[in-house]
Write an enzyme that holds these catalytic residues in place. Structure first.
Site, mmCIF file in Angstrom:
data_model
loop_
_atom_site.group_PDB
_atom_site.id
_atom_site.type_symbol
_atom_site.label_atom_id
_atom_site.label_comp_id
_atom_site.label_asym_id
_atom_site.label_seq_id
_atom_site.Cartn_x
_atom_site.Cartn_y
_atom_site.Cartn_z
ATOM 1 N N HIS A 85 0.819 -1.218 0.000
ATOM 2 C CA HIS A 85 0.000 0.000 0.000
ATOM 3 C C HIS A 85 0.851 1.266 0.000
ATOM 4 C CE1 HIS A 85 0.051 -0.006 4.564
ATOM 5 N NE2 HIS A 85 0.007 1.291 4.382
ATOM 6 N N ASP A 221 1.187 -7.657 2.388
ATOM 7 C CA ASP A 221 1.320 -6.224 2.079
ATOM 8 C C ASP A 221 2.789 -5.802 1.919
ATOM 9 O OD1 ASP A 221 0.867 -3.533 1.786
ATOM 10 O OD2 ASP A 221 -0.495 -3.363 3.483
ATOM 11 N N SER A 652 3.973 2.261 8.491
ATOM 12 C CA SER A 652 3.816 1.253 7.455
ATOM 13 C C SER A 652 5.123 1.058 6.721
ATOM 14 C CB SER A 652 2.722 1.660 6.476
ATOM 15 O OG SER A 652 1.500 1.242 6.971
HETATM 16 N N1 ARG Z 1 -4.855 0.630 7.353
HETATM 17 C C1 ARG Z 1 -3.590 0.848 6.675
HETATM 18 C C2 ARG Z 1 -2.926 2.160 7.175
HETATM 19 O O1 ARG Z 1 -3.560 2.902 7.844
HETATM 20 C C3 ARG Z 1 -3.759 1.026 5.212
HETATM 21 C C4 ARG Z 1 -4.086 -0.190 4.457
HETATM 22 C C5 ARG Z 1 -4.343 0.126 3.029
HETATM 23 N N2 ARG Z 1 -5.303 -0.834 2.510
HETATM 24 C C6 ARG Z 1 -6.609 -0.601 2.266
HETATM 25 N N3 ARG Z 1 -7.372 -1.622 2.018
HETATM 26 N N4 ARG Z 1 -7.137 0.603 2.252
HETATM 27 O O2 ARG Z 1 -2.703 3.063 6.390
HETATM 28 N N1 ASP Z 2 -1.440 1.477 7.843
HETATM 29 C C1 ASP Z 2 -0.724 2.536 8.546
HETATM 30 C C2 ASP Z 2 0.317 3.188 7.617
HETATM 31 O O1 ASP Z 2 0.085 3.275 6.443
HETATM 32 C C3 ASP Z 2 -0.106 2.039 9.806
HETATM 33 C C4 ASP Z 2 -1.019 2.200 10.989
HETATM 34 O O2 ASP Z 2 -1.760 3.194 11.066
HETATM 35 O O3 ASP Z 2 -0.929 1.360 11.883
HETATM 36 O O4 ASP Z 2 1.286 3.765 8.057
#
Ligand code: ARG
Ligand code: ASP
Length: 717
Positions: A85, A221, A652
């Site tokens: 991502h 990921d 991330s």
């Molecule tokens: N939750 C992850 C973080 O905050 C992002 C993951 C991205 N994937 C998605 N299905 N939107 O950024």
């Molecule tokens: N998914 C998040 C990121 O993109 C990480 C988190 O918020 O735990 O940095």
């Protein structure tokens, strides 16, 4: 008596050493505050192994990736891992209908095939230094905030210049502990960063938005890049003559995997946290701001989902918009629930009661800190009135695509009879490019429904005082029928169709400004922008600056009140160390989640009917034949694990590191029950989610057949 003294000594010591898993620590102070605790919990190395300016250390293997992620070097030839991502934009950029890397994945089978990414950079920390004393040299307590800021700014510029004189480095200064301390960072930025590989989305984004922010998780990921440098190993703009960067340090890869209770550490760049907010601010976020923002976004997402389910082309057009919108939406839901469950407001109130008692305990303290809470209360209750409207403007009106078109084309209103043709044609060219890019992914039916729904929500939830001329027209001329009004507006406006938009831009002369200004969508945009600038902007800015002065004082006071507590600064996208352990948790009564997932869970979720859960055939075959190679353990292929490291957005792509300093996996998310950790951390609920590195290697090797990449890495048992 001796016993009593001993007891006090022990409890004092325990107080100093009992650091919970909470905390995002400064690499500079590990020796002072953390290293003993870390070693007690299993860490086998020293603070200098993590951060040192005298020798290569882990920080040299962990650059910022792009503008909001972290990454980690895993080979002598500049091979870099981050999340799928995080590399999503680059993977998408290289994708076309013929070469759809998002869907099918991409693997460079040799260095010639690696793809350059204009605009992408990685940033290494060369060194950091505390400069609070230098900045505060000429600051006096009675100085106005403006004076204070001016002095800080001037001195900062001097220090930054001096820090990088005669080098190719850059410098930045950031406030810590809400403005009580300042640190300077010297950085080295590389701009030739090439895409090496990415799994198909069915692996890299497996579970999609359905599983996002959730544990148990099965998302692969990760994506693979390589840093290139000039022949003398310095940063250089993209060139075919560049060579793979030779890092000072790269991480070895642990093939051992983890057990419950194992020490883990995350080194990375957490973006923003607000751990020291007063109770009224938390209350507003939990009960007012989040719920309204959630409702507005929910509306937008529901409309997208409905149309995406009906039409494949629309699903592709809106994939990124949907993912982006739903990520924060889901986080806010988790955050408000988590705060409620944790009784966060109550807990803050208790602390504040204790604080107030302390602050009134001597005349000196009272003079310094006695009114902080009262002033917070006043400022926050004032701010909330404006903030609520501002949320409806930014999360509501300005999130409508039609309004964003008006916002983009608004530059043309600046032209008049004195404007030259040249000036105009520069803008025409830019707008043409923008329109090609924007309308490619625009579906008017979604926008129309969103427009109607969101302006209706605005009118229902925002004080009459802030309802502009358009809203009066809807009430008077359209009898409050938002749907009918929207139909008319979309019929009349030339902004919401590519043909009409382009035609207007092509034929534009300063005389057309009048036509633009009579467009009903532009008018609504303009009214709201004007409303914000004339009635909200200044008030919000002033109140926020009042609050930030209070923040600084309150932080200082809390530290004075609890001299034995070790405080960590809020995240601010600077390098931090979090440490904890692999740990299960109980999301609700009677339910316990194990801290590991395996490929069996992927097969369990497999459902060709549901987009997020379509498992690639090749992966199913590997599963059936148990072809896990050296990446499996006892016939199992681990996929993700959960641990108690305190992380946030920006972490991330961060390496999750074991007690020996080897790479266990890539951090990529948190659990839904724990997303309030940005405001209050709960050791029983907050978990970071890590992709087990062995699953990534299995995909690279067995699924993609890119074993040449594995050969570059150092695997250790
Ligand atoms: N939750 C992850 C973080 O905050 C992002 C993951 C991205 N994937 C998605 N299905 N939107 O950024
Ligand atoms: N998914 C998040 C990121 O993109 C990480 C988190 O918020 O735990 O940095």
């Amino acid at each position: 008596m001796r016993k009593l003294i001993l007891f006090f000594l022990i409890s004092f010591f325990a107080l100093r050493m009992a650091i919970a898993d909470e905390g995002m620590w400064l690499p500079l102070f590990l020796n002072q505050y953390n290293i003993e605790d870390m070693q007690k919990k299993g860490f086998k190395l020293t603070a200098e192994d993590i951060y040192s300016v005298n020798k290569a250390s882990m920080k040299d293997a962990v650059p910022i990736f792009g503008r909001g992620c972290t990454s980690v070097l895993v080979s002598e030839e500049g091979l870099l891992l981050t999340n799928h991502h995080c590399g999503y934009g680059q993977i998408q950029q290289h994708s076309s209908v013929e070469n759809d890397y998002l869907t099918n994945g991409f693997w460079a089978m040799n260095k010639e095939q690696e793809l350059p990414n204009p605009g992408l950079s990685v940033t290494f920390l060369v060194r950091m230094e505390e400069i609070t004393e230098q900045l505060m040299e000429n600051i006096t307590p009675n100085m106005s905030e403006t004076e204070r800021n001016a002095i800080i700014k001037q001195k900062s510029n001097e220090l930054m210049q001096k820090a990088v004189e005669g080098t190719h480095y850059s410098a930045k200064i950031k406030p810590f502990f809400l403005g009580n301390r300042y640190f300077l960072f010297v950085e080295e930025v590389f701009t030739d960063v090439r895409l090496v590989g990415a799994p198909p989305s069915a692996i890299g984004k497996f579970g999609g938005d359905t599983d996002n922010w959730m544990w148990p998780r099965h998302t692969g990921d990760f994506s693979v890049f390589r840093i290139y440098a000039s022949k003398d190993n310095k940063p250089a703009a993209y060139s075919q003559n560049n060579v793979p960067y030779k890092p000072k340090k790269h991480l070895k890869i642990s093939m051992k995997g983890v057990k419950e209770g194992d020490f883990t550490m995350v080194l990375g760049y957490p973006g923003t946290t607000q751990e020291y907010l007063p109770s009224m601010a938390v209350d507003l976020i939990e009960k007012i701001y989040n719920p309204h923002k959630i409702a507005l976004r929910q509306k937008r997402i529901d409309i997208m989902t409905f149309e995406m389910d009906k039409n494949v082309a629309v699903r592709i057009q809106y994939a990124a918009k949907h993912a982006g919108a739903s990520n924060a939406w889901k986080k806010w839901i988790g955050e408000s629930r988590g705060l409620k469950r944790l009784n966060a407001v109550e807990k803050k109130k208790n602390l504040e009661a204790e604080f107030q008692k302390w602050a009134e305990s001597t005349p000196e303290l009272k003079a310094k800190y006695g009114t902080i809470l009262e002033e917070y209360q006043k400022n926050y209750s004032e701010l909330s009135k404006y903030q609520h409207v501002s949320n409806y403007i930014f999360e509501g009106i300005f999130s409508i695509e039609a309004i964003s078109i008006a916002r983009r084309i608004d530059v043309l209103t600046e032209f008049n009879e004195n404007s030259t043709n040249e000036e105009i044609s520069v803008q025409q060219k830019k707008l043409k490019e923008w329109s090609d890019d924007f309308f490619k992914d625009y579906y008017q039916l979604i926008d129309k429904q969103t427009f109607s729904s969101l302006i209706e929500m605005y009118s229902k939830n925002v004080d009459k005082k802030y309802q502009t001329a358009t809203f009066e027209i809807i009430q008077n001329k359209y009898k409050g029928d938002f749907g009918k009004f929207t139909e008319t507006v979309f019929e009349k406006s030339f902004l919401v169709s590519k043909t009409k938009f382009d035609q207007f831009v092509n034929q534009f002369s300063y005389k057309s400004v009048k036509k633009l200004k009579s467009d009903p969508i532009w008018q609504l945009f303009y009214e709201i922008k004007d409303l914000y600038l004339t009635q909200l902007d200044e008030k919000i800015t002033n109140l926020q600056s009042e609050i930030s002065i209070l923040d600084r004082k309150y932080m200082q006071a809390l530290m004075e009140m609890q001299p034995n507590k070790i405080f960590y600064p809020d995240a601010n996208f600077t390098l931090r160390v979090s440490y904890g352990k692999v740990a299960d948790y109980m999301p609700k009564n009677g339910v316990k989640y194990l801290p590991f997932t395996t490929i069996d869970g992927i097969i369990e979720k497999d459902n060709p009917e549901i987009y997020d859960y379509k498992v690639p055939e090749k992966l199913k075959q590997l599963y059936e034949n148990k072809e896990y190679g050296k990446y499996g353990q006892n016939g199992e292929m681990n996929v993700c694990f959960a641990a108690s490291n305190h992380t946030t957005g920006g972490n991330s792509g961060s390496p999750v590191i074991d007690a020996e300093g080897n790479l266990l996996g890539l951090n990529f998310d948190r659990n839904w029950e724990g997303t309030m950790s940005d405001i209050m951390y709960d050791p029983t609920q907050c978990r970071n989610i890590t992709l087990d590195i062995r699953y990534a290697l299995f995909i690279i090797d067995k699924f993609a057949g890119a074993s040449h990449l594995i050969n570059e890495m150092e695997l250790v048992n």
